[in-house]
Design a protein around this motif. Structure first.
Motif, PDB file in Angstrom:
ATOM      1  N   GLN A 243       8.479 -21.776   1.578  1.00  0.00           N
ATOM      2  CA  GLN A 243       8.619 -22.758   2.654  1.00  0.00           C
ATOM      3  C   GLN A 243       7.281 -23.414   2.922  1.00  0.00           C
ATOM      4  OE1 GLN A 243       7.317 -22.315   6.044  1.00  0.00           O
ATOM      5  NE2 GLN A 243       8.306 -24.126   6.895  1.00  0.00           N
ATOM      6  N   SER A 244       7.313 -24.725   3.170  1.00  0.00           N
ATOM      7  CA  SER A 244       6.094 -25.434   3.559  1.00  0.00           C
ATOM      8  C   SER A 244       6.425 -26.408   4.670  1.00  0.00           C
ATOM      9  CB  SER A 244       5.467 -26.187   2.374  1.00  0.00           C
ATOM     10  OG  SER A 244       6.278 -27.296   1.994  1.00  0.00           O
ATOM     11  N   SER A 245       5.406 -26.806   5.423  1.00  0.00           N
ATOM     12  CA  SER A 245       5.619 -27.704   6.557  1.00  0.00           C
ATOM     13  C   SER A 245       4.371 -28.542   6.782  1.00  0.00           C
ATOM     14  CB  SER A 245       5.948 -26.899   7.821  1.00  0.00           C
ATOM     15  OG  SER A 245       4.869 -26.029   8.152  1.00  0.00           O
ATOM     16  N   ARG A 246       4.520 -29.562   7.623  1.00  0.00           N
ATOM     17  CA  ARG A 246       3.374 -30.376   8.007  1.00  0.00           C
ATOM     18  C   ARG A 246       3.460 -30.647   9.505  1.00  0.00           C
ATOM     19  NH1 ARG A 246       3.522 -35.895   9.966  1.00  0.00           N
ATOM     20  NH2 ARG A 246       3.306 -37.189   8.131  1.00  0.00           N
ATOM     21  N   PRO A 247       2.309 -30.751  10.188  1.00  0.00           N
ATOM     22  CA  PRO A 247       2.318 -30.940  11.638  1.00  0.00           C
ATOM     23  C   PRO A 247       2.700 -32.365  12.018  1.00  0.00           C
ATOM     24  CG  PRO A 247       0.078 -30.994  10.807  1.00  0.00           C
ATOM     25  CD  PRO A 247       0.950 -30.645   9.639  1.00  0.00           C
ATOM     26  N   LEU A 248       3.209 -32.512  13.233  1.00  0.00           N
ATOM     27  CA  LEU A 248       3.468 -33.835  13.791  1.00  0.00           C
ATOM     28  C   LEU A 248       2.227 -34.314  14.515  1.00  0.00           C
ATOM     29  CD1 LEU A 248       6.370 -33.019  13.158  1.00  0.00           C
ATOM     30  CD2 LEU A 248       7.052 -34.101  15.296  1.00  0.00           C
ATOM     31  N   PHE A 249       1.961 -35.601  14.416  1.00  0.00           N
ATOM     32  CA  PHE A 249       0.810 -36.194  15.077  1.00  0.00           C
ATOM     33  C   PHE A 249       0.897 -35.965  16.584  1.00  0.00           C
ATOM     34  CE2 PHE A 249      -1.264 -39.800  17.215  1.00  0.00           C
ATOM     35  CZ  PHE A 249      -2.542 -39.684  16.687  1.00  0.00           C
ATOM     36  N   GLY A 250      -0.194 -35.447  17.165  1.00  0.00           N
ATOM     37  CA  GLY A 250      -0.259 -35.250  18.601  1.00  0.00           C
ATOM     38  C   GLY A 250       0.624 -34.145  19.123  1.00  0.00           C
ATOM     39  N   SER A 251       1.012 -33.204  18.254  1.00  0.00           N
ATOM     40  CA  SER A 251       1.934 -32.145  18.655  1.00  0.00           C
ATOM     41  C   SER A 251       1.565 -30.852  17.950  1.00  0.00           C
ATOM     42  CB  SER A 251       3.369 -32.555  18.308  1.00  0.00           C
ATOM     43  OG  SER A 251       4.263 -31.471  18.411  1.00  0.00           O
ATOM     44  N   SER A 252       2.031 -29.734  18.496  1.00  0.00           N
ATOM     45  CA  SER A 252       1.847 -28.432  17.848  1.00  0.00           C
ATOM     46  C   SER A 252       3.047 -28.074  16.973  1.00  0.00           C
ATOM     47  CB  SER A 252       1.654 -27.341  18.906  1.00  0.00           C
ATOM     48  OG  SER A 252       2.782 -27.277  19.773  1.00  0.00           O
ATOM     49  N   TYR A 253       4.021 -28.977  16.902  1.00  0.00           N
ATOM     50  CA  TYR A 253       5.239 -28.729  16.131  1.00  0.00           C
ATOM     51  C   TYR A 253       4.996 -28.963  14.645  1.00  0.00           C
ATOM     52  CZ  TYR A 253      10.016 -29.401  14.377  1.00  0.00           C
ATOM     53  OH  TYR A 253      11.176 -29.315  13.654  1.00  0.00           O
ATOM     54  N   ASN A 254       5.529 -28.078  13.800  1.00  0.00           N
ATOM     55  CA  ASN A 254       5.467 -28.234  12.346  1.00  0.00           C
ATOM     56  C   ASN A 254       6.854 -28.555  11.812  1.00  0.00           C
ATOM     57  OD1 ASN A 254       2.757 -27.808  12.165  1.00  0.00           O
ATOM     58  ND2 ASN A 254       2.891 -25.743  11.322  1.00  0.00           N
ATOM     59  N   SER A 255       6.942 -29.592  10.986  1.00  0.00           N
ATOM     60  CA  SER A 255       8.201 -30.035  10.405  1.00  0.00           C
ATOM     61  C   SER A 255       8.322 -29.517   8.973  1.00  0.00           C
ATOM     62  CB  SER A 255       8.268 -31.571  10.414  1.00  0.00           C
ATOM     63  OG  SER A 255       9.429 -32.032   9.760  1.00  0.00           O
ATOM     64  N   THR A 256       9.447 -28.882   8.655  1.00  0.00           N
ATOM     65  CA  THR A 256       9.663 -28.311   7.327  1.00  0.00           C
ATOM     66  C   THR A 256       9.764 -29.411   6.272  1.00  0.00           C
ATOM     67  OG1 THR A 256      10.815 -26.385   8.222  1.00  0.00           O
ATOM     68  CG2 THR A 256      11.230 -26.922   5.911  1.00  0.00           C
ATOM     69  N   LEU A 257       9.065 -29.220   5.164  1.00  0.00           N
ATOM     70  CA  LEU A 257       9.171 -30.128   4.024  1.00  0.00           C
ATOM     71  C   LEU A 257       9.891 -29.465   2.849  1.00  0.00           C
ATOM     72  CD1 LEU A 257       5.652 -31.836   3.995  1.00  0.00           C
ATOM     73  CD2 LEU A 257       7.845 -32.929   4.478  1.00  0.00           C
ATOM     74  N   LEU A 258       9.695 -28.179   2.675  1.00  0.00           N
ATOM     75  CA  LEU A 258      10.319 -27.463   1.563  1.00  0.00           C
ATOM     76  C   LEU A 258      10.798 -26.108   2.051  1.00  0.00           C
ATOM     77  CD1 LEU A 258      10.858 -27.348  -1.561  1.00  0.00           C
ATOM     78  CD2 LEU A 258       8.668 -26.155  -1.754  1.00  0.00           C
ATOM     79  N   SER A 259      12.034 -25.770   1.684  1.00  0.00           N
ATOM     80  CA  SER A 259      12.565 -24.443   2.001  1.00  0.00           C
ATOM     81  C   SER A 259      13.594 -24.094   0.936  1.00  0.00           C
ATOM     82  CB  SER A 259      13.205 -24.425   3.395  1.00  0.00           C
ATOM     83  OG  SER A 259      13.710 -23.132   3.698  1.00  0.00           O
ATOM     84  N   LEU A 260      13.252 -23.129   0.085  1.00  0.00           N
ATOM     85  CA  LEU A 260      14.153 -22.785  -1.015  1.00  0.00           C
ATOM     86  C   LEU A 260      14.005 -21.319  -1.380  1.00  0.00           C
ATOM     87  CD1 LEU A 260      12.394 -22.427  -3.893  1.00  0.00           C
ATOM     88  CD2 LEU A 260      12.226 -24.891  -3.680  1.00  0.00           C
ATOM     89  N   ASN A 261      14.984 -20.842  -2.152  1.00  0.00           N
ATOM     90  CA  ASN A 261      14.948 -19.481  -2.670  1.00  0.00           C
ATOM     91  C   ASN A 261      14.929 -19.545  -4.190  1.00  0.00           C
ATOM     92  OD1 ASN A 261      15.021 -16.680  -2.782  1.00  0.00           O
ATOM     93  ND2 ASN A 261      17.246 -16.582  -2.675  1.00  0.00           N
ATOM     94  N   ASP A 262      13.856 -19.068  -4.800  1.00  0.00           N
ATOM     95  CA  ASP A 262      13.733 -19.006  -6.265  1.00  0.00           C
ATOM     96  C   ASP A 262      14.212 -17.627  -6.715  1.00  0.00           C
ATOM     97  OD1 ASP A 262      12.862 -18.721  -8.933  1.00  0.00           O
ATOM     98  OD2 ASP A 262      11.228 -20.148  -8.618  1.00  0.00           O
ATOM     99  N   ARG A 263      15.344 -17.611  -7.411  1.00  0.00           N
ATOM    100  CA  ARG A 263      15.941 -16.340  -7.840  1.00  0.00           C
ATOM    101  C   ARG A 263      15.442 -15.881  -9.217  1.00  0.00           C
ATOM    102  NH1 ARG A 263      19.826 -15.001  -4.280  1.00  0.00           N
ATOM    103  NH2 ARG A 263      20.669 -16.670  -2.956  1.00  0.00           N
ATOM    104  N   ASP A 264      14.546 -16.658  -9.798  1.00  0.00           N
ATOM    105  CA  ASP A 264      13.979 -16.302 -11.105  1.00  0.00           C
ATOM    106  C   ASP A 264      12.477 -16.058 -11.000  1.00  0.00           C
ATOM    107  OD1 ASP A 264      16.374 -16.586 -12.718  1.00  0.00           O
ATOM    108  OD2 ASP A 264      16.212 -18.734 -12.330  1.00  0.00           O
ATOM    109  N   PHE A 265      12.043 -15.450  -9.927  1.00  0.00           N
ATOM    110  CA  PHE A 265      10.620 -15.210  -9.683  1.00  0.00           C
ATOM    111  C   PHE A 265      10.215 -13.899 -10.355  1.00  0.00           C
ATOM    112  CE2 PHE A 265       6.635 -14.878  -7.436  1.00  0.00           C
ATOM    113  CZ  PHE A 265       6.336 -16.170  -7.029  1.00  0.00           C
ATOM    114  N   ASN A 266      10.355 -13.865 -11.674  1.00  0.00           N
ATOM    115  CA  ASN A 266      10.063 -12.654 -12.449  1.00  0.00           C
ATOM    116  C   ASN A 266       8.660 -12.753 -13.044  1.00  0.00           C
ATOM    117  OD1 ASN A 266      12.779 -11.921 -11.928  1.00  0.00           O
ATOM    118  ND2 ASN A 266      13.447 -13.057 -13.731  1.00  0.00           N
ATOM    119  N   PHE A 267       7.944 -11.640 -13.097  1.00  0.00           N
ATOM    120  CA  PHE A 267       6.551 -11.707 -13.515  1.00  0.00           C
ATOM    121  C   PHE A 267       6.044 -10.353 -13.986  1.00  0.00           C
ATOM    122  CE2 PHE A 267       6.658 -10.653  -9.020  1.00  0.00           C
ATOM    123  CZ  PHE A 267       5.686  -9.671  -8.867  1.00  0.00           C
TER     124      PHE A 267
END
Length: 285
Positions: free
Chosen positions: A81-105
């Motif tokens: 998940q990633s987000s970016r802040p709103l101008f003049g606010s403490s609120y963060n807006s989500t830009l990416l939210s996903l589940n990678d089911r092939d995170f093998n390593f």
């Protein structure tokens, strides 16, 4: 050439490594892996831009290990998940939210986590680099129309090299919801209208909320209406699906500030774009 650890890095990543069903894993080894992943994401320089400490992009990696071979091979899922802040606010807006089911390593204790833009070193560093480029690219898209393209091309280069490794999640044939299709959608001209929406929604909508809520809400409505030009069948593709699903609560909140006619129109369009949450949009009327 290996990436060098320099100042002005882009990411402020929080990493959590879990193994709830793998009882024989040493907690100290989990902590070591967690620290290595966090340091890799936060200490490497992923672009040519300079970021002030307060400008670093907030992101989260929750990695859940499903299986371990007793040596160095791990099968895992990752919630990213990633987000970016709103101008003049403490609120963060989500830009990416996903589940990678092939995170093998694979991970060997004491071995440094390294990445090369030219050759495949290991799957863990390739996956992390891919998502670092994607997260920064989406952040750029939210500040400049189609501004993330150079980063998405970097992610594509990483993907192309990793396809030779035999690991899953990098090829079209590996499934419909994987890294290949995320990158394909982001670079496909058929989805440029959605990337333009991300820019206008944040710059002309959310970033103006604290200054002029009515104008910001009206701009949101116009930006959303402009998406009607996008083929409705394409909204079921991977990136549109995860983007709108991750924004549903935020969109409903903004719709509540529109006039009655605009609110109905916006919620009807959202129900078409994001069918997984259609019931919630209809209830919000």
């Amino acid at each position: 050439m290996l990436l060098q650890r320099v100042h002005a890095q882009e990411l402020n990543a929080r990493v959590q490594l879990l193994a709830p069903t793998v009882s024989n894993l040493n907690p100290a080894n989990l902590q070591m892996m967690q620290d290595a992943i966090r340091n890799f994401l936060n200490s490497n320089k992923w672009s040519t831009d300079t970021y002030l400490p307060q400008e670093r992009i907030e992101c989260n990696f929750v990695i859940t290990i499903r299986a371990w071979d007793g040596n160095a091979s791990y099968q895992a899922d990752a919630q990213i998940q990633s987000s970016r802040p709103l101008f003049g606010s403490s609120y963060n807006s989500t830009l990416l939210s996903l589940n990678d089911r092939d995170f093998n390593f694979t991970f060997t204790e004491g071995q440094p986590l390294e990445y090369s833009e030219q050759v495949f070193i290991n799957n863990l560093s390739a996956i992390l680099a891919f998502y670092a480029y994607t997260i920064i690219g989406l952040d750029r898209d939210s500040f400049a129309n189609l501004g993330g393209t150079p980063l998405f091309l970097k992610a594509q280069q990483t993907m192309n090299i990793a396809q030779t490794s035999g690991n899953t999640g990098w090829k079209a044939a590996d499934g419909l919801r994987n890294r290949y299709w995320l990158n394909e959608n982001l670079l496909n001209n058929n989805y440029q209208a959605l990337r333009t929406f991300i820019y206008s929604y944040h710059i002309e909508g959310l970033d103006r909320m604290t200054q002029d809520q009515n104008t910001a809400a009206g701009n949101f409505f116009r930006s959303l209406t402009a998406l009607s030009s996008l083929d409705k069948q394409r909204f079921g593709a991977y990136f549109p699906n995860i983007y709108f699903s991750g924004k549903s609560d935020e969109f409903i909140q903004i719709c509540s500030t529109l006039n009655a006619a605009q609110k109905r129109s916006a919620l009807d369009l959202l129900a078409t774009i994001d069918p997984a949450n259609a019931g919630r949009y209809q209830s919000a009327k």
